[in-house]
Design an enzyme around this catalytic site. Structure first.
Site, PDB file in Angstrom:
ATOM      1  N   TYR A  57       0.756  -1.162  -0.056  1.00  0.00           N
ATOM      2  CA  TYR A  57      -0.104  -0.136  -0.039  1.00  0.00           C
ATOM      3  C   TYR A  57       0.771   1.174   0.023  1.00  0.00           C
ATOM      4  CZ  TYR A  57      -4.999  -0.248  -0.197  1.00  0.00           C
ATOM      5  OH  TYR A  57      -6.337  -0.347  -0.838  1.00  0.00           O
ATOM      6  N   GLU A  59      -0.343   4.779  -0.493  1.00  0.00           N
ATOM      7  CA  GLU A  59      -1.111   6.184  -0.762  1.00  0.00           C
ATOM      8  C   GLU A  59      -0.354   7.171  -0.259  1.00  0.00           C
ATOM      9  OE1 GLU A  59      -4.369   6.124   1.857  1.00  0.00           O
ATOM     10  OE2 GLU A  59      -5.616   4.652   0.522  1.00  0.00           O
ATOM     11  N   ASP A 203      -6.722  13.851 -25.004  1.00  0.00           N
ATOM     12  CA  ASP A 203      -7.048  12.508 -24.506  1.00  0.00           C
ATOM     13  C   ASP A 203      -6.188  11.562 -25.648  1.00  0.00           C
ATOM     14  OD1 ASP A 203      -7.604   9.973 -23.789  1.00  0.00           O
ATOM     15  OD2 ASP A 203      -9.713  10.467 -23.293  1.00  0.00           O
ATOM     16  N   THR A 229      -4.230   6.288 -21.808  1.00  0.00           N
ATOM     17  CA  THR A 229      -4.149   5.114 -21.174  1.00  0.00           C
ATOM     18  C   THR A 229      -2.724   4.327 -21.305  1.00  0.00           C
ATOM     19  OG1 THR A 229      -4.992   3.943 -23.209  1.00  0.00           O
ATOM     20  CG2 THR A 229      -6.491   4.497 -21.418  1.00  0.00           C
ATOM     21  N   LYS A 232      -2.865   0.702 -25.047  1.00  0.00           N
ATOM     22  CA  LYS A 232      -3.438   0.857 -26.220  1.00  0.00           C
ATOM     23  C   LYS A 232      -2.109   0.507 -27.074  1.00  0.00           C
ATOM     24  CE  LYS A 232      -7.627   2.305 -24.741  1.00  0.00           C
ATOM     25  NZ  LYS A 232      -8.775   3.167 -24.907  1.00  0.00           N
ATOM     26  N   ARG A 238      -2.597  -2.457 -18.366  1.00  0.00           N
ATOM     27  CA  ARG A 238      -3.921  -1.598 -18.290  1.00  0.00           C
ATOM     28  C   ARG A 238      -3.654  -0.585 -17.219  1.00  0.00           C
ATOM     29  NH1 ARG A 238      -7.670  -4.541 -21.355  1.00  0.00           N
ATOM     30  NH2 ARG A 238      -8.866  -2.597 -21.190  1.00  0.00           N
TER      31      ARG A 238
HETATM   32  C1  LIG Z   1      -9.733   3.991 -24.073  1.00  0.00           C
HETATM   33  C2  LIG Z   1      -9.986   5.304 -23.966  1.00  0.00           C
HETATM   34  C3  LIG Z   1     -10.208   5.815 -22.469  1.00  0.00           C
HETATM   35  C4  LIG Z   1     -10.758   4.913 -21.286  1.00  0.00           C
HETATM   36  O1  LIG Z   1      -9.744   4.040 -21.012  1.00  0.00           O
HETATM   37  P1  LIG Z   1     -10.138   2.960 -19.969  1.00  0.00           P
HETATM   38  O2  LIG Z   1      -8.815   2.199 -19.453  1.00  0.00           O
HETATM   39  O3  LIG Z   1     -11.169   1.768 -20.643  1.00  0.00           O
HETATM   40  O4  LIG Z   1     -10.937   3.241 -19.087  1.00  0.00           O
HETATM   41  C5  LIG Z   1     -10.536   7.250 -22.372  1.00  0.00           C
HETATM   42  N1  LIG Z   1     -10.480   7.835 -23.460  1.00  0.00           N
HETATM   43  C6  LIG Z   1     -10.117   7.307 -24.506  1.00  0.00           C
HETATM   44  C7  LIG Z   1      -9.956   8.271 -25.835  1.00  0.00           C
HETATM   45  C8  LIG Z   1     -10.242   6.078 -24.868  1.00  0.00           C
HETATM   46  O5  LIG Z   1      -9.896   5.597 -26.082  1.00  0.00           O
END
Ligand SMILES: *Cc1c(COP(=O)(O)O)cnc(C)c1O
Length: 422
Positions: A57, A59, A203, A229, A232, A238
């Site tokens: 942990y 935090e 994003d 993220t 991807k 993840r």
């Molecule tokens: C995949 C994605 C997210 C969210 O990601 P999670 O890990 O699935 O919560 C947010 N914004 C965009 C543009 C994404 O492609």
């Protein structure tokens, strides 16, 4: 070593679960995975995320934790942060968000009050749920106003975005999305955000790996905050990161913890550090360039077979196909392709006359196949399989789907996937 991978403790303790993992490994090995948000994380990333770091942990942040015993964890997190800052060229990085959605929620927490106006791309136009869409907390706790793309071009109309932003005066503007096949013009969004005094959030969840590899322009000179993220195109575990200039560092850190989350997932932080190290290697640049080259080649091959692509093609890793002219609904096509060993997702297309759960399109992308080493020379075969699969879906021709599945598995066997081999 290739499949089967050994998980001796898991197999001994819980053979039922171990069998499911083995089946998933086989599925990921045998199929042509075209979902653009997915990838194959390396064995090193997988190992880091399965370590005892998860027992701890922590935090708080390095040097200011609420629990003792952080001798190693602080170093792990500092390493991840330093690597993120170096790779993306940012002044601040927070590597603690559990995933992309909580990362975005933290951004709202940092820069908007409940009920205030926020702006993002509409979900059916290619935006993400968390960009203020109605069914998301971000669209119920805040007043979400949404922009889209033009029907004739499939592209963002910046005059329309500017007009909307100046009328609605959002506190936060999100750019980026989940089904955008074209380069994001961060500078154009930044100009609009400046005009209306909004915080611009880029994003880049889908394209972070392309940015790191120099295959998509960087939002760094333009965006106040960058949300991404890590699993991807970046090919990590993840997880997620928020990056910014120093001026926003405090607000972001406070929003992630204690604003939104408790203890960080240290095993994920470690795996993010590994992924960032991998992404800093020259070979990652080659991968990123190949992702885009493969997508362009695949788009050309699909166009040549009469497919209708939103915006007419792609600049990045993603292709959005409108199957209306083929008279096969997206869901029917996606399910048939799945039976043919080609994994895609059905997706709305802009101005889709059909319902979100039964839309007109499918969304495909090249990150996973590129990670396996497939190149532009394979894209004609991939397009041909998709074509045969979609035609077979329309005709109810299960035999062709079975034949394609065998052909796909044969090619996949020749290109072992990262993470599934040692
Ligand atoms: C995949 C994605 C997210 C969210 O990601 P999670 O890990 O699935 O919560 C947010 N914004 C965009 C543009 C994404 O492609």
């Amino acid at each position: 070593m290739t499949l089967p991978l050994s998980h001796p403790a898991l197999t001994a303790t819980d053979p039922e679960l171990a069998a499911l993992v083995a089946a998933e490994e086989q599925l990921q090995a045998d199929t042509l995975r075209l979902i653009p948000s997915e990838n194959y994380a390396s064995r090193a990333v997988l190992e880091a995320s399965g370590t005892v770091l998860q027992n701890k942990y922590s935090e708080g942040y390095p040097g200011r934790r609420y629990y003792e015993g952080q001798q190693n964890i602080d170093q792990v997190e500092r390493l991840a942060v330093a690597r993120a800052m170096a790779l993306f060229g940012v002044e601040h990085a927070n590597v603690q968000p559990y995933s992309g959605s909580p990362a975005n929620l933290a951004v709202y927490l940092a820069f908007a009050e409940p009920g205030e106006t926020v702006m993002g791309m509409a979900l059916p136009m290619g935006g993400h749920l968390t960009h203020g869409w109605g069914v998301s907390a971000t669209g119920t706790w805040f007043r979400g106003v949404q922009y889209g793309v033009r029907q004739d071009t499939g592209l963002v109309d910046f005059d329309e975005v500017r007009e909307l932003a100046l009328k609605e005066r959002p506190k936060v503007i999100f750019c980026g999305g989940t089904a955008l096949p074209r380069t994001i013009d961060f500078a154009a969004f930044a100009e609009i955000a400046r005009e209306c005094g909004a915080v611009l959030v880029a994003d880049v969840a889908h394209i972070a790996g392309l940015i790191a590899g120099g295959a998509h322009p960087s939002p760094v000179p333009h965006a106040d905050v960058i949300s991404t993220t890590t699993h991807k195109t970046l090919r990590g575990p993840r997880g997620a990161m928020l990056m910014s200039r120093e001026e926003h560092a405090k607000a972001i850190d406070k929003a992630v913890f204690p604003g939104l989350q408790g203890g960080p997932h240290n095993q994920t932080t470690a795996a993010i550090a590994v992924a960032l190290h991998e992404a800093a290697q020259p070979s990652f640049r080659d991968y990123a360039q190949s992702v885009v080259a493969n997508a362009r080649a695949l788009a050309d091959e699909l166009l040549a077979r009469g497919f209708d692509l939103v915006s007419g093609g792609t600049d990045n890793h993603l292709i959005l196909m409108d199957l209306t002219p083929k008279e096969v609904p997206g869901k029917v096509a996606a399910k048939a392709l799945d039976r043919a060993g080609i994994v895609v997702n059905y997706n709305t297309v802009p101005y889709d006359p059909r319902k979100p759960f039964d839309p007109s399109g499918i969304r495909i992308g090249t990150p996973s196949l590129t990670s396996r080493g497939l190149g532009t020379e394979h894209m004609a075969a991939v397009a041909e399989w998709i074509d045969r699969g979609v035609t077979a879906a329309g005709a109810g021709d299960e035999e062709t789907l079975t034949t394609v599945r065998a052909e796909v598995a044969e090619l996949m066997a020749a290109y072992p996937a990262p993470g599934l081999t040692i």
